[in-house]
Write a protein that holds these residues in place. Structure first.
Motif, PDB file in Angstrom:
ATOM      1  N   UNK A 187       0.790  -1.165   0.667  1.00  0.00           N
ATOM      2  CA  UNK A 187      -0.084  -0.092  -0.162  1.00  0.00           C
ATOM      3  C   UNK A 187       0.843   1.531  -0.128  1.00  0.00           C
ATOM      4  N   UNK A 188       2.016   0.987   0.613  1.00  0.00           N
ATOM      5  CA  UNK A 188       2.906   2.460   0.733  1.00  0.00           C
ATOM      6  C   UNK A 188       3.557   2.743  -0.430  1.00  0.00           C
ATOM      7  N   UNK A 189       3.074   2.030  -1.070  1.00  0.00           N
ATOM      8  CA  UNK A 189       3.310   2.057  -2.740  1.00  0.00           C
ATOM      9  C   UNK A 189       2.989   2.929  -3.563  1.00  0.00           C
ATOM     10  N   UNK A 190       1.583   3.003  -3.103  1.00  0.00           N
ATOM     11  CA  UNK A 190       0.426   4.103  -4.137  1.00  0.00           C
ATOM     12  C   UNK A 190      -0.212   4.930  -3.219  1.00  0.00           C
ATOM     13  N   UNK A 191       0.110   4.546  -2.176  1.00  0.00           N
ATOM     14  CA  UNK A 191      -1.263   5.878  -1.157  1.00  0.00           C
ATOM     15  C   UNK A 191       0.585   6.788  -0.296  1.00  0.00           C
ATOM     16  N   UNK A 192       1.353   6.459  -0.529  1.00  0.00           N
ATOM     17  CA  UNK A 192       2.257   7.237  -0.345  1.00  0.00           C
ATOM     18  C   UNK A 192       3.589   7.843  -1.452  1.00  0.00           C
ATOM     19  N   UNK A 193       4.118   6.613  -2.390  1.00  0.00           N
ATOM     20  CA  UNK A 193       5.167   6.923  -2.855  1.00  0.00           C
ATOM     21  C   UNK A 193       4.513   7.592  -4.062  1.00  0.00           C
ATOM     22  N   UNK A 194       3.182   7.427  -5.023  1.00  0.00           N
ATOM     23  CA  UNK A 194       2.973   7.833  -5.620  1.00  0.00           C
ATOM     24  C   UNK A 194       2.699   9.052  -5.477  1.00  0.00           C
ATOM     25  N   UNK A 195       1.922   9.815  -4.295  1.00  0.00           N
ATOM     26  CA  UNK A 195       2.241  11.496  -4.148  1.00  0.00           C
ATOM     27  C   UNK A 195       3.688  11.795  -3.920  1.00  0.00           C
TER      28      UNK A 195
ATOM     29  N   UNK B  48      -3.814  12.943   3.370  1.00  0.00           N
ATOM     30  CA  UNK B  48      -2.346  12.634   3.402  1.00  0.00           C
ATOM     31  C   UNK B  48      -1.644  13.417   4.121  1.00  0.00           C
ATOM     32  N   UNK B  49      -1.402  13.506   5.096  1.00  0.00           N
ATOM     33  CA  UNK B  49      -0.030  13.858   6.012  1.00  0.00           C
ATOM     34  C   UNK B  49       1.493  13.594   5.960  1.00  0.00           C
ATOM     35  N   UNK B  50       2.192  14.162   5.420  1.00  0.00           N
ATOM     36  CA  UNK B  50       3.730  13.762   5.447  1.00  0.00           C
ATOM     37  C   UNK B  50       4.374  13.948   6.307  1.00  0.00           C
ATOM     38  N   UNK B  51       5.420  13.571   6.642  1.00  0.00           N
ATOM     39  CA  UNK B  51       6.908  14.209   7.944  1.00  0.00           C
ATOM     40  C   UNK B  51       7.633  13.728   6.990  1.00  0.00           C
ATOM     41  N   UNK B  52       9.401  14.193   6.905  1.00  0.00           N
ATOM     42  CA  UNK B  52      10.342  14.053   6.883  1.00  0.00           C
ATOM     43  C   UNK B  52      10.943  14.062   7.401  1.00  0.00           C
ATOM     44  N   UNK B  53      12.251  13.646   7.696  1.00  0.00           N
ATOM     45  CA  UNK B  53      13.231  13.842   8.584  1.00  0.00           C
ATOM     46  C   UNK B  53      14.660  13.243   7.850  1.00  0.00           C
ATOM     47  N   UNK B  54      15.793  13.719   8.030  1.00  0.00           N
ATOM     48  CA  UNK B  54      17.148  13.181   7.469  1.00  0.00           C
ATOM     49  C   UNK B  54      17.370  12.605   8.596  1.00  0.00           C
ATOM     50  N   UNK B  55      18.136  11.044   8.351  1.00  0.00           N
ATOM     51  CA  UNK B  55      18.859  10.568   8.919  1.00  0.00           C
ATOM     52  C   UNK B  55      20.464  10.370   8.341  1.00  0.00           C
ATOM     53  N   UNK B  56      21.136  10.612  10.318  1.00  0.00           N
ATOM     54  CA  UNK B  56      22.050  10.646   9.162  1.00  0.00           C
ATOM     55  C   UNK B  56      23.703   9.790   9.330  1.00  0.00           C
TER      56      UNK B  56
END
Length: 400
Positions: free
Chosen positions: A320-328, A357-365
């Motif tokens: 589901x992540x493919x077409x509900x998150x990554x696609x957008x 849809x709500x998306x959060x993003x962060x950097x993992x160094x």
């Protein structure tokens, strides 16, 4: 708008009743009603040359043209078709094209790797005098068309594929009904960081496109970004950790752990279970020992009973992540060069949909080690219970 079949049926019923002048005018009227591209479409549907339809458009627009002033040829008059004048032309086109035909010849449409101009040259060498337009018409009459590749082969077809899908679906419904979290996880392909071309189109001033590097060579300074995503199926929320290191199981579980600490605890304060849907391969693969070792450590520290189900081999696109998150996310950053990690995180975090849809993003160094081995002693310490149905795909890891 009327379908092509309806228009073609109307043309086919009217044309036999008209003379050539009337046919031109009638087809011109049909083409004008369709607007841009109308002449080409009517030409295809009627089999009348586009130039004849264009002549009809001029005749309709001219106040001096009257039917009485136009000389009409007798039935059967006019230049004959090349296929009539040059015997065996159609069969020769078939002979030239078929050795190079790709695909299944039993299907309605078959397609050729030879261009119509190359077919024309081959015909000229055999003594036929034709132009490429005649070749195009013959190819279309033979049900040939230009087609691109179609991605349909997903890999291995496991006999229990559908049963595993049903298992995942039923278990997810059960978890959601009881208020337990269900997450879909996966790592998106690595992205080049820098002024590189990104697929898609975006509105800009005419003739002022964003300029990027000609060659997609890895910038040793910036490297690549590896986005690992978590999609909460119940809450329609996503979290993406953008790593700069290798895509390892440690990185994958670190992202899941980060999601639980930042969002999961607050969204599901009374839960003691977590259901993870993952692909069958990659860093979260069903056969990867480090994946299970990291999940065991996470389970022990969090106190969660972690249920895991993997999709069958070659079925990652069903995740589901493919077409509900990554696609957008792909839609949101189309045609935008991913110049820096900050740009990538900003574009991912700005992704939204009409469904909320709500998306959060962060950097993992963190620099994650590769090639880590899990010993038999570590495996013996796992508190893992494998389910009866495909235990290699479905298992439960509990705290030690």
């Amino acid at each position: 708008m009327e379908s092509d079949d309806i228009i073609a049926a109307r043309i086919g019923s009217v044309l036999p009743l008209l003379n050539e002048f009337q046919r031109r005018c009638y087809l011109a009227a049909e083409a004008s009603g369709l607007g841009w591209g109308g002449k080409s479409k009517i030409s295809t549907l009627s089999g009348v040359r586009r130039s004849s339809i264009a002549r009809g458009v001029k005749e309709l627009a001219s106040p001096h043209i009257q039917m009485g002033n136009n000389k009409l040829r007798q039935i059967g008059g006019g230049r004959k078709k090349e296929t009539t004048r040059q015997k065996g032309l159609i069969d020769t086109v078939k002979e030239i094209v078929e050795p190079h035909t790709m695909g299944d010849p039993e299907r309605l449409l078959i397609w050729s790797s030879k261009s119509i101009r190359k077919v024309k040259e081959a015909l000229n060498q055999r003594g036929y005098k034709v132009c490429h337009e005649v070749v195009r018409q013959i190819m279309q009459s033979l049900n040939y068309s230009l087609q691109c590749n179609k991605k349909t082969k997903e890999g291995g077809n496991h006999p229990d594929r559908d049963a595993q899908f049903e298992h995942i679906n039923n278990k997810a419904k059960e978890f959601i009904a009881n208020g337990f979290p269900v997450i879909s996880v996966d790592c998106k392909k690595k992205e080049l960081i820098g002024d590189f071309k990104n697929a898609g189109q975006e509105w800009t001033i005419v003739k002022r496109p964003v300029e990027v590097n000609v060659y997609d060579c890895v910038d040793k300074t910036n490297g690549k970004a590896a986005p690992y995503g978590i999609y909460d199926i119940t809450k329609n929320r996503g979290l993406v950790s953008v790593g700069i290191s290798s895509e390892t199981s440690s990185f994958a579980v670190a992202t899941i752990r980060g999601w639980w600490e930042e969002e999961g605890k607050m969204l599901y304060p009374n839960t003691n279970k977590l259901y993870i849907n993952a692909d069958g391969g990659g860093s979260n693969g069903s056969r990867v020992k480090l994946w299970k070792e990291e999940l065991q450590q996470f389970s022990t520290k969090s106190g969660l009973e972690i249920h895991v189900s993997h999709y069958p081999p070659g079925r990652s696109k069903w995740n589901k992540i493919e077409h509900r998150l990554f696609a957008y996310i792909l839609k949101n950053w189309r045609a935008k060069p991913l110049e820096t990690l900050a740009v990538i995180v900003s574009l991912i975090g700005a992704t939204t949909t009409t469904t909320g849809l709500v998306v959060k993003a962060k950097i993992d160094a963190t620099i994650y080690k590769t090639g880590m081995k899990i010993s038999d002693e570590q495996v013996k310490k796992w508190n893992i219970k494998r389910e009866d149905f495909h235990s290699e795909w479905n298992y439960i890891i509990s705290p030690n």
